[in-house]
Motif scaffolding. Structure first.
Motif, PDB file in Angstrom:
ATOM      1  N   ASP A 108       0.863  -1.182   0.000  1.00 54.67           N
ATOM      2  CA  ASP A 108       0.000   0.000   0.000  1.00 54.67           C
ATOM      3  C   ASP A 108       0.897   1.227   0.000  1.00 54.67           C
ATOM      4  O   ASP A 108       2.067   1.166   0.425  1.00 54.67           O
ATOM      5  CB  ASP A 108      -0.889  -0.005   1.247  1.00 54.67           C
ATOM      6  N   ILE A 120       0.834   5.902  -0.074  1.00 54.55           N
ATOM      7  CA  ILE A 120       0.184   7.210  -0.200  1.00 54.55           C
ATOM      8  C   ILE A 120       1.207   8.153  -0.825  1.00 54.55           C
ATOM      9  O   ILE A 120       2.238   8.457  -0.218  1.00 54.55           O
ATOM     10  CB  ILE A 120      -0.289   7.765   1.155  1.00 54.55           C
ATOM     11  N   ASP A 169       0.596  10.331   7.151  1.00 50.94           N
ATOM     12  CA  ASP A 169       0.345   9.402   6.043  1.00 50.94           C
ATOM     13  C   ASP A 169       0.789   7.982   6.418  1.00 50.94           C
ATOM     14  O   ASP A 169       0.106   6.996   6.112  1.00 50.94           O
ATOM     15  CB  ASP A 169       1.106   9.849   4.797  1.00 50.94           C
ATOM     16  N   ARG A 197       0.919   6.738   9.413  1.00 48.49           N
ATOM     17  CA  ARG A 197      -0.068   6.215  10.372  1.00 48.49           C
ATOM     18  C   ARG A 197      -1.313   5.701   9.652  1.00 48.49           C
ATOM     19  O   ARG A 197      -1.906   4.691  10.046  1.00 48.49           O
ATOM     20  CB  ARG A 197      -0.471   7.317  11.360  1.00 48.49           C
ATOM     21  N   THR A 198      -1.704   6.401   8.597  1.00 49.55           N
ATOM     22  CA  THR A 198      -2.866   5.957   7.823  1.00 49.55           C
ATOM     23  C   THR A 198      -2.606   4.589   7.196  1.00 49.55           C
ATOM     24  O   THR A 198      -3.477   3.699   7.218  1.00 49.55           O
ATOM     25  CB  THR A 198      -3.199   6.978   6.726  1.00 49.55           C
ATOM     26  N   LEU A 199      -1.414   4.411   6.638  1.00 50.96           N
ATOM     27  CA  LEU A 199      -1.064   3.115   6.059  1.00 50.96           C
ATOM     28  C   LEU A 199      -1.092   2.015   7.111  1.00 50.96           C
ATOM     29  O   LEU A 199      -1.595   0.911   6.863  1.00 50.96           O
ATOM     30  CB  LEU A 199       0.326   3.176   5.425  1.00 50.96           C
ATOM     31  N   ALA A 257      -2.786   1.955   9.859  1.00 49.06           N
ATOM     32  CA  ALA A 257      -4.164   1.709  10.282  1.00 49.06           C
ATOM     33  C   ALA A 257      -4.891   0.803   9.296  1.00 49.06           C
ATOM     34  O   ALA A 257      -5.761   0.009   9.686  1.00 49.06           O
ATOM     35  CB  ALA A 257      -4.907   3.037  10.428  1.00 49.06           C
ATOM     36  N   ARG A 258      -4.525   0.899   8.024  1.00 48.97           N
ATOM     37  CA  ARG A 258      -5.167   0.054   7.016  1.00 48.97           C
ATOM     38  C   ARG A 258      -4.789  -1.412   7.170  1.00 48.97           C
ATOM     39  O   ARG A 258      -5.452  -2.289   6.611  1.00 48.97           O
ATOM     40  CB  ARG A 258      -4.778   0.526   5.613  1.00 48.97           C
ATOM     41  N   GLN A 259      -3.707  -1.686   7.900  1.00 47.55           N
ATOM     42  CA  GLN A 259      -3.258  -3.066   8.083  1.00 47.55           C
ATOM     43  C   GLN A 259      -3.838  -3.716   9.334  1.00 47.55           C
ATOM     44  O   GLN A 259      -3.597  -4.903   9.585  1.00 47.55           O
ATOM     45  CB  GLN A 259      -1.730  -3.103   8.174  1.00 47.55           C
ATOM     46  N   SER A 268      -5.002  -7.519   9.774  1.00 49.85           N
ATOM     47  CA  SER A 268      -4.234  -8.443   8.935  1.00 49.85           C
ATOM     48  C   SER A 268      -3.163  -9.105   9.793  1.00 49.85           C
ATOM     49  O   SER A 268      -2.961  -8.754  10.951  1.00 49.85           O
ATOM     50  CB  SER A 268      -3.585  -7.706   7.760  1.00 49.85           C
TER      51      SER A 268
END
Length: 360
Positions: A106, A108, A129, A131-133, A135-137, A140
């Protein structure tokens, strides 16, 4: 006097050996092949592989026919471990999650004009940015093992400090506190050209790329460079080697933010192309090419001048370091310098790549 090796240190050494051996195999490797390559017993390798699979470093990729006709379970890098790659350049900042095999999970990417920017604004934004990546994990089975940051300037890795980035206008910036990623940890801080060159020389852990001795040149607003020998970046005494963009190619040339005059990047950098074509800063490559193709004399003159400057700089580098291959940008297309004059003429004709006679 060195302490004697213990069973635990021997095991750690063998784990590292097996992991590096399997990761270096481009098409995977069976346990039996790993045993043969490391000179360890099959039983030992089998136990070590089980531990490496459990730790998320390796995984089983399926079965193929072995030499005697029995199926062999092939091993390869797992996608459970990820590194956080961060970069700030004059025109963008980027956060990316990458697995052990070099695949992007992933990212950004944020275009921005960061010349003369404020690091206390840019780096926290990049940290958010990241931290956003992360959070998307959540949810998983992936685990983040560390982060690295590439910057377009002179860095001091030991102190995690950017000493100077002329195109950003940053000086003596302590990077890690501004990112706000203390729980992840900044494992690596480096010059963007050095890290790009290293990624080409070693595309995956333990694996060498197709070219291991080359000069890497990246071009945007600035011009970066790095020299690689035997798959290792040549850092210089303080880790600041490779600043090709700040080689003087014209002592009477334009002033550079570094304090000198006639630096390569002031003549072959993107701003020089924009100014030559009469385009506003922030123009695209396609806009410049349209201007060049229309016969605009200023655009043609900018290309010719950049070609002369590149020839002056790169011939000097090749002669000084005795490295005969140049890699331009991150295209992974190495060019062997059999005739820098012919290579320069290709630029002057506007071909934007090395002539076919010069490509390896």
């Amino acid at each position: 006097m060195r302490p004697n090796a213990s069973q635990e240190t021997l095991r750690e050494s063998n784990l590292a050996l097996v992991a590096a051996t399997v990761l270096a195999a481009t098409d995977g490797m069976s346990r039996a092949q790993a045993a043969a390559a490391t000179s360890l017993t099959r039983a030992t390798v089998s136990r070590l592989v089980d531990d490496l699979i459990g730790g998320g470093i390796l995984r089983e990729n399926g079965k193929v026919a072995g030499a005697p006709g029995r199926p062999a379970t092939m091993l390869g890098p797992s996608d459970r471990l990820c590194a956080l790659g961060l970069q700030v350049n004059a025109t963008f900042h980027l956060a990316r999650l990458v697995t052990l095999d070099g695949s992007t999970v992933d990212e950004i990417y944020t275009p921005a004009d960061l010349m003369a920017s404020d690091p206390t604004e840019v780096l926290p934004r990049l940290g958010r940015d990241a931290r956003t990546l992360l959070a998307r994990q959540v949810g998983s089975d992936r685990r983040i093992v560390g982060a690295g940051l590439a910057l377009p300037g002179i860095v001091e890795p030991a102190s995690r400090t950017l000493r100077r980035a002329p195109n950003l206008g940053w000086t003596d910036v302590e990077v890690a506190p501004l990112l706000g990623l203390a729980d992840v940890g900044l494992s690596l801080l480096g010059n963007e050209a050095d890290l790009a060159a290293f990624s080409l020389a070693r595309p995956a852990p333990g694996r060498l790329g197709p070219v291991t001795d080359f000069v890497y040149v990246s071009g945007e607003i600035g011009v970066g460079g790095s020299a690689v020998v035997a798959g290792e970046v040549m850092p210089g005494r303080h880790g600041w080697a490779g600043e090709i963009g700040h080689m003087c190619v014209d002592p009477s040339g334009p002033p550079c933010p570094c304090g000198s005059y006639g630096c390569l990047e002031r003549i072959a950098g993107w701003r020089a192309f924009e100014d030559g074509a009469g385009l506003p800063h922030g123009s695209s490559v396609s806009e410049f090419l349209a201007c060049y193709d229309s016969g605009h004399e200023g655009a043609a003159r900018a290309v010719r001048r950049a070609a002369d400057a590149l020839e002056t700089a790169l011939v000097s580098v090749v002669n000084l370091l005795d490295i005969q291959t140049i890699v331009v940008g991150a295209t992974s297309r190495p060019w062997r310098v059999s005739s820098c004059r012919r290579w320069r003429r290709g630029w002057a004709r506007g071909s934007w790549r090395a002539p076919s006679t010069g490509r390896t």
